[in-house]
Write a protein that holds these residues in place. Structure first.
Motif, mmCIF file in Angstrom:
data_model
loop_
_atom_site.group_PDB
_atom_site.id
_atom_site.type_symbol
_atom_site.label_atom_id
_atom_site.label_comp_id
_atom_site.label_asym_id
_atom_site.label_seq_id
_atom_site.Cartn_x
_atom_site.Cartn_y
_atom_site.Cartn_z
ATOM 1 N N TRP A 54 0.859 -1.183 0.000
ATOM 2 C CA TRP A 54 0.000 0.000 0.000
ATOM 3 C C TRP A 54 0.894 1.230 0.000
ATOM 4 N N GLY A 60 4.251 8.549 -5.048
ATOM 5 C CA GLY A 60 3.926 7.337 -5.790
ATOM 6 C C GLY A 60 5.127 6.561 -6.282
ATOM 7 N N SER A 74 -6.201 8.338 -5.602
ATOM 8 C CA SER A 74 -5.940 7.654 -4.339
ATOM 9 C C SER A 74 -6.680 8.277 -3.172
ATOM 10 N N ALA A 87 -9.585 -0.835 -6.077
ATOM 11 C CA ALA A 87 -8.410 -0.035 -6.401
ATOM 12 C C ALA A 87 -7.139 -0.860 -6.530
ATOM 13 N N LEU A 99 -1.757 -1.239 -3.885
ATOM 14 C CA LEU A 99 -2.637 -0.078 -3.815
ATOM 15 C C LEU A 99 -1.754 1.125 -4.090
ATOM 16 N N ARG A 100 -1.924 1.742 -5.238
ATOM 17 C CA ARG A 100 -1.011 2.780 -5.682
ATOM 18 C C ARG A 100 -1.352 4.124 -5.064
ATOM 19 N N ALA A 101 -0.384 5.040 -5.098
ATOM 20 C CA ALA A 101 -0.572 6.405 -4.621
ATOM 21 C C ALA A 101 -0.422 7.372 -5.787
ATOM 22 N N ASP A 102 -0.959 8.552 -5.613
ATOM 23 C CA ASP A 102 -0.744 9.635 -6.563
ATOM 24 C C ASP A 102 -0.753 10.957 -5.808
ATOM 25 N N LEU A 105 -2.936 12.496 -2.766
ATOM 26 C CA LEU A 105 -2.741 12.219 -1.340
ATOM 27 C C LEU A 105 -1.987 13.327 -0.612
#
Length: 270
Positions: A54, A60, A74, A87, A99-102, A105
């Motif tokens: 996560w 990211g 995200s 997701a 679970l990716r971030a961008d 966040l």
């Protein structure tokens, strides 16, 4: 390498035991959190079960290193407007999901501050996934924030990469003080030295004295190596493209220590 964006959780299944949640965290940036999270996630998926990585850092970087395609924002996941199972991205590596971030966040603390019991929001988000994985590994953003406190709430173990320097060790001491001041008995922390250059006298001195930190300091040392920096260029976990390098072998030892620490915490509650 082919990556598949999942739109359902049909491939998930219930496990007998809930996932162990490991947060890779440091108050400071630039200490190797992402490389640690990615490599530990790959090693855990290779040897010890189904793993969800996560990524909670707005940069990211973990998703980038695993060549994950862009998906839904995200922050929608953090708001509770997007179910975690919708997701999830399957990576190119068997037993390793993401679970990716961008950049959405970047306002995570503002989102949490508007919620009731914000420190429990991650628990609510992750609850549907807890029985579908053996390990959930969180790549945490730097800082000591509402999001950090939410991560502390959900994590079984915080893995703290620290540089072999006085200021970096000071950050570890501050986190331990924070734990004591806020009576966070459930917060278990294990640190290790990262980016170690044995040619430097200060690094050698800190290595020799690291056990003064007590059981919080693991034996593992990750050497400073260009191979680790190449992870972003190759967009792969280090053991995949240079498995016999000293750094890759050191990450293997680190995962073994983290795994053992989880078992010890379970048995002793320490």
């Amino acid at each position: 390498m082919k990556h598949v964006q999942n739109n359902s959780a049909d491939y998930l299944y219930s496990r007998k035991k809930p996932a162990k949640i490991i947060a890779v965290y440091n108050i400071k940036g630039g200490v190797g959190k992402t490389s640690t999270a990615v490599n530990l996630a790959w090693l855990a998926s290779r040897h010890d079960g189904q793993v969800l990585l996560w990524d909670l850092d707005p940069q990211g970087a973990a998703a980038y290193c695993l060549q994950a395609k862009a998906g839904k924002r995200s922050d929608q996941l953090l708001k509770g407007k997007l179910a975690a199972d919708k997701a999830i991205t399957r990576t190119a590596y068997e037993h390793l999901d993401l679970l990716r971030a961008d950049f959405s966040l970047r306002h995570a603390d503002l989102l949490l501050s508007d919620m009731k019991k914000p420190e429990e929001q991650l628990s609510r988000v992750i609850a549907p996934m807890i029985k579908s994985y053996d390990f959930i590994i969180i790549d945490s953003p730097p800082g000591l924030t509402l999001l950090s406190e939410a991560i502390f709430k959900v994590a079984d173990l915080v893995v703290f990469p620290t540089l072999p320097s006085i200021l970096s060790l000071r950050m570890l001491a501050e986190l331990l003080d924070f734990k004591k001041e806020h009576h966070l008995k459930q917060l278990h922390i294990r640190a290790f030295l990262n980016m170690v250059d044995s040619r430097k006298s200060l690094h050698r001195q800190i290595i020799a004295e690291r056990h003064r930190m007590g059981k919080v300091m693991l034996n593992s040392q990750i050497p400073y190596a260009s191979a680790v920096e190449q992870m972003a260029e190759r967009r792969m976990p280090l053991p995949c493209f240079d498995p016999h390098s000293p750094a890759a072998l050191a990450y293997g030892i680190l995962w073994a220590e983290v795994f053992d620490a989880l078992q010890a915490i379970k048995k002793k509650g320490s």
